[in-house]
Write a protein that holds these residues in place. Structure first.
Motif, PDB file in Angstrom:
ATOM      1  N   ALA A   1      -8.940 -29.030 -13.249  1.00  0.00           N
ATOM      2  CA  ALA A   1      -7.717 -28.221 -13.284  1.00  0.00           C
ATOM      3  C   ALA A   1      -8.033 -26.741 -13.093  1.00  0.00           C
ATOM      4  O   ALA A   1      -7.296 -26.020 -12.398  1.00  0.00           O
ATOM      5  N   GLU A   2      -9.138 -26.268 -13.687  1.00  0.00           N
ATOM      6  CA  GLU A   2      -9.500 -24.856 -13.552  1.00  0.00           C
ATOM      7  C   GLU A   2      -9.798 -24.478 -12.107  1.00  0.00           C
ATOM      8  O   GLU A   2      -9.529 -23.359 -11.682  1.00  0.00           O
ATOM      9  N   GLN A   3     -10.368 -25.407 -11.351  1.00  0.00           N
ATOM     10  CA  GLN A   3     -10.763 -25.094  -9.982  1.00  0.00           C
ATOM     11  C   GLN A   3      -9.894 -25.803  -8.940  1.00  0.00           C
ATOM     12  O   GLN A   3     -10.206 -25.750  -7.755  1.00  0.00           O
ATOM     13  N   TYR A   4      -8.827 -26.436  -9.391  1.00  0.00           N
ATOM     14  CA  TYR A   4      -8.010 -27.215  -8.452  1.00  0.00           C
ATOM     15  C   TYR A   4      -7.432 -26.343  -7.345  1.00  0.00           C
ATOM     16  O   TYR A   4      -7.455 -26.708  -6.171  1.00  0.00           O
ATOM     17  N   ARG A   5      -6.916 -25.176  -7.728  1.00  0.00           N
ATOM     18  CA  ARG A   5      -6.290 -24.319  -6.716  1.00  0.00           C
ATOM     19  C   ARG A   5      -7.312 -23.892  -5.669  1.00  0.00           C
ATOM     20  O   ARG A   5      -7.026 -23.891  -4.468  1.00  0.00           O
ATOM     21  N   LEU A   6      -8.501 -23.551  -6.089  1.00  0.00           N
ATOM     22  CA  LEU A   6      -9.534 -23.129  -5.147  1.00  0.00           C
ATOM     23  C   LEU A   6      -9.946 -24.289  -4.240  1.00  0.00           C
ATOM     24  O   LEU A   6     -10.174 -24.108  -3.044  1.00  0.00           O
ATOM     25  N   LEU A   7     -10.047 -25.490  -4.815  1.00  0.00           N
ATOM     26  CA  LEU A   7     -10.398 -26.662  -4.015  1.00  0.00           C
ATOM     27  C   LEU A   7      -9.280 -26.992  -3.029  1.00  0.00           C
ATOM     28  O   LEU A   7      -9.538 -27.321  -1.864  1.00  0.00           O
ATOM     29  N   ALA A   8      -8.049 -26.893  -3.508  1.00  0.00           N
ATOM     30  CA  ALA A   8      -6.914 -27.199  -2.641  1.00  0.00           C
ATOM     31  C   ALA A   8      -6.787 -26.179  -1.514  1.00  0.00           C
ATOM     32  O   ALA A   8      -6.413 -26.520  -0.386  1.00  0.00           O
ATOM     33  N   ASP A   9      -7.080 -24.931  -1.813  1.00  0.00           N
ATOM     34  CA  ASP A   9      -6.995 -23.898  -0.783  1.00  0.00           C
ATOM     35  C   ASP A   9      -7.979 -24.152   0.355  1.00  0.00           C
ATOM     36  O   ASP A   9      -7.765 -23.699   1.485  1.00  0.00           O
ATOM     37  N   ARG A  10      -9.056 -24.881   0.079  1.00  0.00           N
ATOM     38  CA  ARG A  10      -9.994 -25.243   1.137  1.00  0.00           C
ATOM     39  C   ARG A  10      -9.538 -26.479   1.891  1.00  0.00           C
ATOM     40  O   ARG A  10     -10.231 -26.971   2.779  1.00  0.00           O
ATOM     41  N   GLY A  11      -8.377 -26.991   1.508  1.00  0.00           N
ATOM     42  CA  GLY A  11      -7.846 -28.160   2.191  1.00  0.00           C
ATOM     43  C   GLY A  11      -8.434 -29.471   1.717  1.00  0.00           C
ATOM     44  O   GLY A  11      -8.304 -30.489   2.417  1.00  0.00           O
ATOM     45  N   LEU A  12      -9.045 -29.498   0.545  1.00  0.00           N
ATOM     46  CA  LEU A  12      -9.655 -30.723   0.052  1.00  0.00           C
ATOM     47  C   LEU A  12      -8.607 -31.627  -0.599  1.00  0.00           C
ATOM     48  O   LEU A  12      -7.724 -31.167  -1.330  1.00  0.00           O
ATOM     49  N   ASP A  13      -8.742 -32.900  -0.338  1.00  0.00           N
ATOM     50  CA  ASP A  13      -7.911 -33.905  -0.996  1.00  0.00           C
ATOM     51  C   ASP A  13      -8.608 -34.276  -2.308  1.00  0.00           C
ATOM     52  O   ASP A  13      -9.592 -35.004  -2.315  1.00  0.00           O
ATOM     53  N   VAL A  14      -8.088 -33.761  -3.418  1.00  0.00           N
ATOM     54  CA  VAL A  14      -8.730 -33.947  -4.721  1.00  0.00           C
ATOM     55  C   VAL A  14      -8.102 -35.147  -5.419  1.00  0.00           C
ATOM     56  O   VAL A  14      -6.891 -35.190  -5.641  1.00  0.00           O
ATOM     57  N   ARG A  15      -8.938 -36.106  -5.780  1.00  0.00           N
ATOM     58  CA  ARG A  15      -8.475 -37.310  -6.463  1.00  0.00           C
ATOM     59  C   ARG A  15      -9.200 -37.426  -7.802  1.00  0.00           C
ATOM     60  O   ARG A  15     -10.421 -37.481  -7.839  1.00  0.00           O
ATOM     61  N   LEU A  16      -8.408 -37.480  -8.871  1.00  0.00           N
ATOM     62  CA  LEU A  16      -8.951 -37.525 -10.225  1.00  0.00           C
ATOM     63  C   LEU A  16      -8.567 -38.847 -10.880  1.00  0.00           C
ATOM     64  O   LEU A  16      -7.394 -39.213 -10.909  1.00  0.00           O
ATOM     65  N   ASP A  17      -9.560 -39.553 -11.397  1.00  0.00           N
ATOM     66  CA  ASP A  17      -9.325 -40.847 -12.046  1.00  0.00           C
ATOM     67  C   ASP A  17      -9.964 -40.824 -13.430  1.00  0.00           C
ATOM     68  O   ASP A  17     -11.165 -41.054 -13.584  1.00  0.00           O
ATOM     69  N   VAL A  18      -9.147 -40.516 -14.434  1.00  0.00           N
ATOM     70  CA  VAL A  18      -9.618 -40.443 -15.813  1.00  0.00           C
ATOM     71  C   VAL A  18      -8.615 -41.164 -16.699  1.00  0.00           C
ATOM     72  O   VAL A  18      -7.412 -40.919 -16.596  1.00  0.00           O
ATOM     73  N   PRO A  19      -9.051 -42.067 -17.560  1.00  0.00           N
ATOM     74  CA  PRO A  19      -8.116 -42.771 -18.443  1.00  0.00           C
ATOM     75  C   PRO A  19      -7.423 -41.816 -19.407  1.00  0.00           C
ATOM     76  O   PRO A  19      -7.924 -40.726 -19.695  1.00  0.00           O
ATOM     77  N   GLU A  20      -6.257 -42.228 -19.908  1.00  0.00           N
ATOM     78  CA  GLU A  20      -5.508 -41.369 -20.822  1.00  0.00           C
ATOM     79  C   GLU A  20      -6.198 -41.252 -22.180  1.00  0.00           C
ATOM     80  O   GLU A  20      -6.099 -40.231 -22.852  1.00  0.00           O
ATOM     81  N   HIS A  21      -6.903 -42.306 -22.588  1.00  0.00           N
ATOM     82  CA  HIS A  21      -7.595 -42.246 -23.872  1.00  0.00           C
ATOM     83  C   HIS A  21      -8.905 -41.460 -23.719  1.00  0.00           C
ATOM     84  O   HIS A  21      -9.380 -41.218 -22.609  1.00  0.00           O
ATOM     85  N   ALA A  22      -9.462 -41.070 -24.862  1.00  0.00           N
ATOM     86  CA  ALA A  22     -10.702 -40.284 -24.845  1.00  0.00           C
ATOM     87  C   ALA A  22     -11.865 -41.113 -24.302  1.00  0.00           C
ATOM     88  O   ALA A  22     -11.981 -42.306 -24.579  1.00  0.00           O
ATOM     89  N   VAL A  23     -12.701 -40.464 -23.504  1.00  0.00           N
ATOM     90  CA  VAL A  23     -13.931 -41.088 -22.998  1.00  0.00           C
ATOM     91  C   VAL A  23     -15.082 -40.349 -23.673  1.00  0.00           C
ATOM     92  O   VAL A  23     -15.544 -39.306 -23.208  1.00  0.00           O
ATOM     93  N   MET A  24     -15.539 -40.895 -24.795  1.00  0.00           N
ATOM     94  CA  MET A  24     -16.493 -40.192 -25.646  1.00  0.00           C
ATOM     95  C   MET A  24     -17.937 -40.479 -25.247  1.00  0.00           C
ATOM     96  O   MET A  24     -18.275 -41.585 -24.823  1.00  0.00           O
ATOM     97  N   ALA A  25     -18.763 -39.457 -25.381  1.00  0.00           N
ATOM     98  CA  ALA A  25     -20.203 -39.591 -25.125  1.00  0.00           C
ATOM     99  C   ALA A  25     -20.948 -38.711 -26.116  1.00  0.00           C
ATOM    100  O   ALA A  25     -20.400 -37.728 -26.633  1.00  0.00           O
ATOM    101  N   CYS A  26     -22.192 -39.068 -26.376  1.00  0.00           N
ATOM    102  CA  CYS A  26     -23.064 -38.231 -27.199  1.00  0.00           C
ATOM    103  C   CYS A  26     -23.773 -37.268 -26.257  1.00  0.00           C
ATOM    104  O   CYS A  26     -24.655 -37.672 -25.495  1.00  0.00           O
ATOM    105  N   ALA A  27     -23.391 -36.006 -26.275  1.00  0.00           N
ATOM    106  CA  ALA A  27     -23.917 -35.042 -25.305  1.00  0.00           C
ATOM    107  C   ALA A  27     -23.780 -33.638 -25.860  1.00  0.00           C
ATOM    108  O   ALA A  27     -23.318 -33.426 -26.978  1.00  0.00           O
TER     109      ALA A  27
END
Length: 248
Positions: free
Chosen positions: A172-198
């Protein structure tokens, strides 16, 4: 009688010569061994070894004592330098990260400004601000990459991290910049939390780098996804960022 005295003196001289020769040979052998050990130690200072004398000799022991003290000083300086370098590297990374996040937001907001609603002078000024912001972002990115080249990473503190949320926010932070380059941005993230130890900051920096590179090199599309790994793979999170950049 004189012949006996001469014989005794000759025997004493020969014995003294033999003793001196043996002493000389032993001294040379000790020096060669000390030289080999010193060469090995210089090549592996981290092993914390000292030069030892195989045979006792007061003068040589004094010399090797001085050498060992010098080695200890060199090791101490090397350790202090390594600590200082690690601290400096960590500070550079933190400063770079702290600068990149607001810079990305600034460029995103600048991209939202409607140029058509501005007069010529305002559009020119806006163009200058955009170019300077982009230049500053590139400078910070190079600054960060330079710090990454210096030595190994410092240990990271691990904890629970919602990788899915971080991916959504980063895109989301870089979406406008990516879109301005004409990139087709596709995001696939589940609605629930995807937790990791990191480490959250490290994950954020990695995502920022990957999205930045996608914005530079992708031709038409960017796909980003986060999901739990298959049960057969064990407990893990699969994070994917793919684009159609030309192969090098």
């Amino acid at each position: 009688m004189a012949e006996i005295v001469l014989g005794v003196l000759l025997a004493v001289a020969l014995a003294a010569a033999a003793i001196l020769g043996a002493r000389y040979a032993l001294l040379k052998r000790s020096l060669r061994q000390a030289d080999r050990e010193l060469g090995e130690i210089v090549g592996h200072l981290e092993d914390n070894r000292i030069v030892r004398l195989p045979s006792p000799d007061a003068d040589l022991e004094a010399l090797l004592g001085t050498v060992n003290r010098a080695l200890a000083g060199i090791r101490g300086q090397a350790a202090a330098y390594a600590r200082h370098e690690a601290e400096l590297k960590a500070q550079i990374e933190h400063v770079s990260h702290d600068l990149r996040t607001p810079l990305t937001s600034i460029r995103g907001y600048l991209a939202l400004v409607d140029d058509a609603a501005l007069d010529a002078d305002a559009r020119e000024a806006l163009g200058t601000v955009r170019r300077k912001a982009a230049s500053l972002e590139r400078l910070v990115a190079r600054f960060y990459e330079l710090s990454r080249l210096q030595g190994e990473d410092a240990p990271l503190e691990l904890g629970p991290v919602d990788v899915g949320r971080m991916l959504r926010e980063s895109v989301a932070e870089q979406y406008r910049l990516l879109a301005d380059r004409g990139l087709d941005v596709r995001l696939d993230v589940p609605e629930h939390a995807v937790m990791a130890c990191a480490n959250g900051e490290a994950v954020e920096r990695v995502l920022a780098n990957l999205l930045h590179n996608a914005g530079k090199y992708a031709r038409t599309a960017l796909e980003a996804s986060a999901a739990e790994g298959a049960p057969a793979a064990g407990s893990c999170v699969v994070l994917v960022l793919a684009n159609d950049a030309d192969a090098l």
